[in-house]
Design a protein around this motif. Sequence first.
Motif, PDB file in Angstrom:
ATOM      1  N   HIS A  79       0.837  -1.197   0.000  1.00  0.00           N
ATOM      2  CA  HIS A  79       0.000   0.000   0.000  1.00  0.00           C
ATOM      3  C   HIS A  79       0.874   1.249   0.000  1.00  0.00           C
ATOM      4  O   HIS A  79       0.574   2.228  -0.676  1.00  0.00           O
ATOM      5  N   ALA A  80       1.993   1.200   0.727  1.00  0.00           N
ATOM      6  CA  ALA A  80       2.909   2.346   0.804  1.00  0.00           C
ATOM      7  C   ALA A  80       3.883   2.369  -0.369  1.00  0.00           C
ATOM      8  O   ALA A  80       4.310   3.441  -0.795  1.00  0.00           O
ATOM      9  N   GLU A  81       4.253   1.200  -0.880  1.00  0.00           N
ATOM     10  CA  GLU A  81       5.218   1.102  -1.981  1.00  0.00           C
ATOM     11  C   GLU A  81       4.667   0.129  -3.028  1.00  0.00           C
ATOM     12  O   GLU A  81       5.025  -1.042  -3.069  1.00  0.00           O
ATOM     13  N   PRO A  82       3.772   0.604  -3.919  1.00  0.00           N
ATOM     14  CA  PRO A  82       3.114  -0.302  -4.859  1.00  0.00           C
ATOM     15  C   PRO A  82       4.062  -0.943  -5.874  1.00  0.00           C
ATOM     16  O   PRO A  82       3.810  -2.036  -6.340  1.00  0.00           O
ATOM     17  N   VAL A  83       5.155  -0.256  -6.211  1.00  0.00           N
ATOM     18  CA  VAL A  83       6.141  -0.813  -7.141  1.00  0.00           C
ATOM     19  C   VAL A  83       7.457  -0.950  -6.386  1.00  0.00           C
ATOM     20  O   VAL A  83       8.144   0.034  -6.140  1.00  0.00           O
ATOM     21  N   PRO A  84       7.816  -2.175  -6.003  1.00  0.00           N
ATOM     22  CA  PRO A  84       9.051  -2.358  -5.235  1.00  0.00           C
ATOM     23  C   PRO A  84      10.291  -2.051  -6.078  1.00  0.00           C
ATOM     24  O   PRO A  84      10.296  -2.260  -7.296  1.00  0.00           O
ATOM     25  N   ALA A  85      11.318  -1.542  -5.405  1.00  0.00           N
ATOM     26  CA  ALA A  85      12.571  -1.224  -6.085  1.00  0.00           C
ATOM     27  C   ALA A  85      13.318  -2.513  -6.428  1.00  0.00           C
ATOM     28  O   ALA A  85      13.395  -3.430  -5.615  1.00  0.00           O
ATOM     29  N   ALA A  86      13.855  -2.567  -7.633  1.00  0.00           N
ATOM     30  CA  ALA A  86      14.603  -3.741  -8.082  1.00  0.00           C
ATOM     31  C   ALA A  86      15.920  -3.839  -7.314  1.00  0.00           C
ATOM     32  O   ALA A  86      16.481  -2.825  -6.883  1.00  0.00           O
ATOM     33  N   PRO A  87      16.425  -5.056  -7.140  1.00  0.00           N
ATOM     34  CA  PRO A  87      17.706  -5.206  -6.428  1.00  0.00           C
ATOM     35  C   PRO A  87      18.859  -4.615  -7.238  1.00  0.00           C
ATOM     36  O   PRO A  87      18.791  -4.516  -8.469  1.00  0.00           O
ATOM     37  N   ASP A 105      15.487 -12.692  -3.879  1.00  0.00           N
ATOM     38  CA  ASP A 105      14.348 -13.406  -3.294  1.00  0.00           C
ATOM     39  C   ASP A 105      13.328 -12.430  -2.722  1.00  0.00           C
ATOM     40  O   ASP A 105      12.118 -12.575  -2.937  1.00  0.00           O
ATOM     41  N   ILE A 106      13.812 -11.447  -2.001  1.00  0.00           N
ATOM     42  CA  ILE A 106      12.933 -10.454  -1.370  1.00  0.00           C
ATOM     43  C   ILE A 106      12.214  -9.626  -2.427  1.00  0.00           C
ATOM     44  O   ILE A 106      11.008  -9.380  -2.319  1.00  0.00           O
ATOM     45  N   TYR A 107      12.932  -9.235  -3.478  1.00  0.00           N
ATOM     46  CA  TYR A 107      12.308  -8.469  -4.561  1.00  0.00           C
ATOM     47  C   TYR A 107      11.205  -9.285  -5.237  1.00  0.00           C
ATOM     48  O   TYR A 107      10.113  -8.770  -5.497  1.00  0.00           O
ATOM     49  N   ASP A 108      11.488 -10.556  -5.498  1.00  0.00           N
ATOM     50  CA  ASP A 108      10.499 -11.419  -6.131  1.00  0.00           C
ATOM     51  C   ASP A 108       9.241 -11.542  -5.260  1.00  0.00           C
ATOM     52  O   ASP A 108       8.117 -11.466  -5.751  1.00  0.00           O
ATOM     53  N   LEU A 109       9.435 -11.716  -3.957  1.00  0.00           N
ATOM     54  CA  LEU A 109       8.293 -11.810  -3.042  1.00  0.00           C
ATOM     55  C   LEU A 109       7.510 -10.500  -3.010  1.00  0.00           C
ATOM     56  O   LEU A 109       6.273 -10.502  -3.031  1.00  0.00           O
ATOM     57  N   LYS A 110       8.200  -9.374  -2.961  1.00  0.00           N
ATOM     58  CA  LYS A 110       7.516  -8.077  -2.952  1.00  0.00           C
ATOM     59  C   LYS A 110       6.655  -7.906  -4.206  1.00  0.00           C
ATOM     60  O   LYS A 110       5.520  -7.422  -4.126  1.00  0.00           O
ATOM     61  N   ARG A 111       7.181  -8.302  -5.360  1.00  0.00           N
ATOM     62  CA  ARG A 111       6.410  -8.193  -6.605  1.00  0.00           C
ATOM     63  C   ARG A 111       5.157  -9.065  -6.539  1.00  0.00           C
ATOM     64  O   ARG A 111       4.079  -8.652  -6.955  1.00  0.00           O
ATOM     65  N   GLN A 112       5.286 -10.277  -5.998  1.00  0.00           N
ATOM     66  CA  GLN A 112       4.131 -11.161  -5.881  1.00  0.00           C
ATOM     67  C   GLN A 112       3.083 -10.586  -4.932  1.00  0.00           C
ATOM     68  O   GLN A 112       1.881 -10.619  -5.227  1.00  0.00           O
ATOM     69  N   VAL A 113       3.523 -10.078  -3.802  1.00  0.00           N
ATOM     70  CA  VAL A 113       2.597  -9.495  -2.822  1.00  0.00           C
ATOM     71  C   VAL A 113       1.861  -8.304  -3.430  1.00  0.00           C
ATOM     72  O   VAL A 113       0.645  -8.180  -3.298  1.00  0.00           O
ATOM     73  N   ALA A 114       2.605  -7.437  -4.130  1.00  0.00           N
ATOM     74  CA  ALA A 114       1.987  -6.260  -4.738  1.00  0.00           C
ATOM     75  C   ALA A 114       1.005  -6.648  -5.839  1.00  0.00           C
ATOM     76  O   ALA A 114      -0.041  -6.009  -5.989  1.00  0.00           O
ATOM     77  N   ALA A 115       1.302  -7.710  -6.582  1.00  0.00           N
ATOM     78  CA  ALA A 115       0.454  -8.103  -7.707  1.00  0.00           C
ATOM     79  C   ALA A 115      -0.759  -8.936  -7.289  1.00  0.00           C
ATOM     80  O   ALA A 115      -1.816  -8.842  -7.912  1.00  0.00           O
ATOM     81  N   GLN A 116      -0.631  -9.767  -6.248  1.00  0.00           N
ATOM     82  CA  GLN A 116      -1.674 -10.744  -5.949  1.00  0.00           C
ATOM     83  C   GLN A 116      -2.533 -10.431  -4.732  1.00  0.00           C
ATOM     84  O   GLN A 116      -3.593 -11.025  -4.569  1.00  0.00           O
TER      85      GLN A 116
END
Length: 184
Positions: A79-87, A105-116
């Motif tokens: 909600h605060a960071e809809p597009v996570p920063a790439a590693p 790994d963390i970036y991939d998880l953030k993208r999944q959380v933001a998308a799903q």
Amino acid sequence: MASQRRVHGFALIEVQVAVVVLAIGVLGASAMQLVAMRVRYESQLLSNAAQMASALADRMRANPAQIGTAYLALDYDAHAEPVPAAPARPCWASACDSAAMADADIYDLKRQVAAQLPGGRVRVCRDAGMWAGGRLRWSCVGGPGAPVVIKIGWRGKNPDGTPARDTEGGHAPGVALAMAGIAP
């Protein structure tokens, strides 16, 4: 003649009562369908969150050197960071060290959380008391001996459409996966 008029009027009342009963039945069926759709949607979100937590746990077990540093620092709110920063160093095309792998790994998880997950959040911490008032909570209480816990949630809604709130005034996690035997 008078008795025939009463019969016709009585049949009209029967039809009106039948229509009212049918309308109540259709409204009840519609309400049940809406509840079923909402439950299915919440179930899908819960399933997605559980899969994400399990996948992150597997990645953390594969990269134990970074549990105490990179993974335990994860507290992401889509909600605060809809597009996570790439590693800084992506590991997809070339070899990388354990820190860069944890960042990927963390970036991939953030993208999944933001998308799903709508307004999703993920937090990894040491927590000895995940529950408060019968609900999961985001805050973490635990020292070095407490289990590592992966908490994933989203901004849900109550049946009346108002935002679902936990005891702390926020939205409660939907999934909390405690990882046993993890010692960074």
